[in-house]
Design a protein around this motif. Structure first.
Motif: not given
Length: 415
Positions: A377-388
Motif C-alpha cells: 500500500g506504499v508508493v516508493y521513489e526509486a533511485d534516491r538513497s543508499g539503502t532500500d
C-alpha cells in the motif's frame, strides 16, 4: 594469473613467476544468451543490483517512501497528471484513487478493481488524465477534481485500455475483438465500435492499441496498430475511421504479455511478448523465427524467455523509460502482488542488468523521477538513497569466465 616456470643453471626448476592479469568491468552487462566459453570478457553471467554505465559499473541507488495509502494491499496503478500549468500524482489501491502529490487523500472510492490503464489527453476544453479498468465507467481528472465520463451507445465500463491518436481517444474492450472510439476532441459522449475480428485468423481479443509513427522518406507516417491476444497486428492508416481508414496489413508477432504490453520508444513502439521486448517496426518485417535477433532483450534472451514462460499470466508486466537514469525498466512479476524483479537496460549502451529487492506492481515517471507501487500500500521513489528504505542494499555479480594457462618453459633439460 599465469605462472611460468624457468630452469636454473643446473636444470633445477625455479619457483613460479606470477604475472598479473586485469579483468575488465562488466560494462557490456548481463549476458543470458552466450555460451560461457564464448562470452565476451566485458559481460557478466550475473549482474544483480549493479548498473552498467558506458565506462564503469555502479551499485543501483536505493528507494525511499513517498506516500502511504494505508490500505496495506498492493498499489496496482500509479498515474501522473501533466497539465498545462500544474501536475499531480495519483495511486490506486484497494478500489480507491489516492492523491499522493502532497498530503494523501482519497478523492475516489468504491471502484471494482485497481488495475487502470491511463493517458494524458488535451482538448480545447482542457487537459485531462483519463483512466479505464474494464469494470468501472472511465474516470478523468481535469486538474482540480475527478469526474466520471458519460459514454453513450457502448458500455464504457468495458473499456480497458485507452490510446490517443490524431486528437481522438481509442479503447480496447474486455473480451472483445472490437475497438471503440469517441469523437474528435472528446472525452465522453457517443462511442462507436470498430470491428477487427475479421482480420484475425487466429481469433482472440483486442489486447491493446498503439499509435505508431514511421518515416517513409517523405515525412513521418502515422498509423494505428491493433494488437490481438494471439499476436496478430492489424495496421491502419488514415484520420477518420468513418471515411478514410485504410488497412495496410495484418502481421504476426509473439503473444503479447499483459494489458500494459506497449511503451512508446521515440516514434516506435516496444511490445512485451513471449519473444522478448520487440520494436513494432521490426516485428512486422522479420519472420518470428528471426525476430529474437532484433529484440531489445536479445542479450538476455534465455532469461527473458524463461520469465515469459513462468510468469506471463501474472499481473505487473510493464516497460517504462527513465531518461534521467538512462534506463528502460522491465517489471517482471515473479509472484503476483508479492515479489517482482526488474530487467534494466542502459539506453545508451544497450547493456542489461537485473534489479532485485524493489517489489513493485506498477511504475510511473513523474517530474523526471521514478516511482513504484509497493505490495504493502506504499508508493516508493526509486533511485534516491543508499539503502532500500533503511534496509541494506545487497548486490551480486559474476563476470565472464577467463581461462588461464600453465606453461612450462624448458631451457636445457626436461622438467
Amino acid at each position: 594469473m599465469r605462472p611460468s616456470w624457468n630452469a636454473g643453471k643446473k636444470g633445477t626448476p625455479r619457483p613460479p613467476v606470477v604475472k598479473g592479469s586485469s579483468i575488465p568491468a562488466p560494462v557490456g552487462g548481463w549476458d543470458a544468451i552466450s555460451p560461457l566459453a564464448a562470452m565476451k570478457p566485458d559481460r557478466a553471467v550475473q549482474l544483480d543490483n549493479w548498473f552498467p554505465q558506458p565506462g564503469w559499473v555502479e551499485l543501483r541507488n536505493g528507494f525511499v517512501r513517498h506516500a502511504n495509502t494505508g490500505t496495506q494491499v498492493a498499489v496496482e496503478t500509479i498515474a501522473a497528471y501533466q497539465g498545462a500549468s500544474s501536475d499531480a500524482l495519483f495511486a490506486v489501491s484497494d478500489g480507491s484513487i489516492y492523491d499522493i502529490t502532497g498530503v494523501v487523500s482519497a478523492p475516489v472510492t468504491g471502484l471494482t478493481n485497481s488495475r487502470f490503464q491511463h493517458t494524458n489527453f488535451a482538448t480545447t476544453g482542457g487537459n485531462f488524465l483519463y483512466m479505464v479498468n474494464g469494470a468501472d465507467d472511465p474516470q478523468y481528472y481535469d486538474g482540480s477534481s475527478w469526474q466520471v465520463a458519460t459514454i453513450n451507445l457502448l458500455d464504457g465500463a468495458a473499456f480497458i485500455t485507452v490510446t490517443p491518436h490524431k486528437n481522438r481517444l481509442w479503447f480496447s474492450q474486455v473480451d472483445s475483438s472490437d475497438a471503440a472510439y469517441l469523437d474528435v476532441d472528446s472525452i465522453q459522449g457517443d462511442a462507436t465500435a470498430f470491428p477487427l475480428g475479421g482480420n484475425w485468423s487466429l481469433g482472440g481479443y483486442l489486447i491493446n492499441i498503439a499509435s505508431w509513427s514511421l518515416d517513409a522518406g517523405d515525412g513521418p507516417d502515422d498509423y494505428l496498430a491493433f494488437i490481438s491476444s494471439r499476436g496478430q497486428v492489424s495496421v491502419y492508416k488514415g484520420i477518420d475511421p468513418n471515411s478514410d481508414f485504410e488497412l495496410i496489413g495484418t502481421y504476426q508477432m509473439g503473444t503479447p504479455i499483459g494489458r500494459r504490453c506497449l511503451t512508446k520508444v521515440g516514434a516506435d513502439v516496444a511490445v512485451i511478448c513471449v519473444d522478448g521486448v520487440v520494436p513494432l517496426s521490426k516485428s512486422l518485417i522479420y519472420e518470428r523465427a528471426a525476430v529474437q535477433t532484433v529484440t531489445l532483450t536479445q542479450n538476455i534472451l534465455h532469461a527473458m524467455n524463461q520469465a515469459a514462460i513462468n510468469y506471463k499470466d501474472n499481473f505487473g508486466w510493464q516497460l517504462i523509460s527513465y531518461p534521467k537514469g538512462t534506463r528502460a525498466i522491465l517489471n517482471v512479476p515473479i509472484e503476483e502482488n508479492n515479489e517482482q524483479q526488474q530487467f534494466v537496460m542502459n539506453t545508451i549502451t544497450g547493456a542489461w542488468c537485473r534489479f532485485t529487492g524493489m517489489n513493485g506492481s506498477c511504475w510511473e515517471r513523474y517530474q523526471d523521477r521514478i516511482f513504484f507501487g509497493g505490495n504493502d500500500g506504499v508508493v516508493y521513489e526509486a533511485d534516491r538513497s543508499g539503502t532500500d528504505f533503511g534496509q541494506t542494499l545487497t548486490a551480486d555479480f559474476m563476470t565472464a569466465v577467463s581461462y588461464t594457462h600453465l606453461r612450462a618453459h624448458e631451457t636445457g633439460r626436461n622438467l
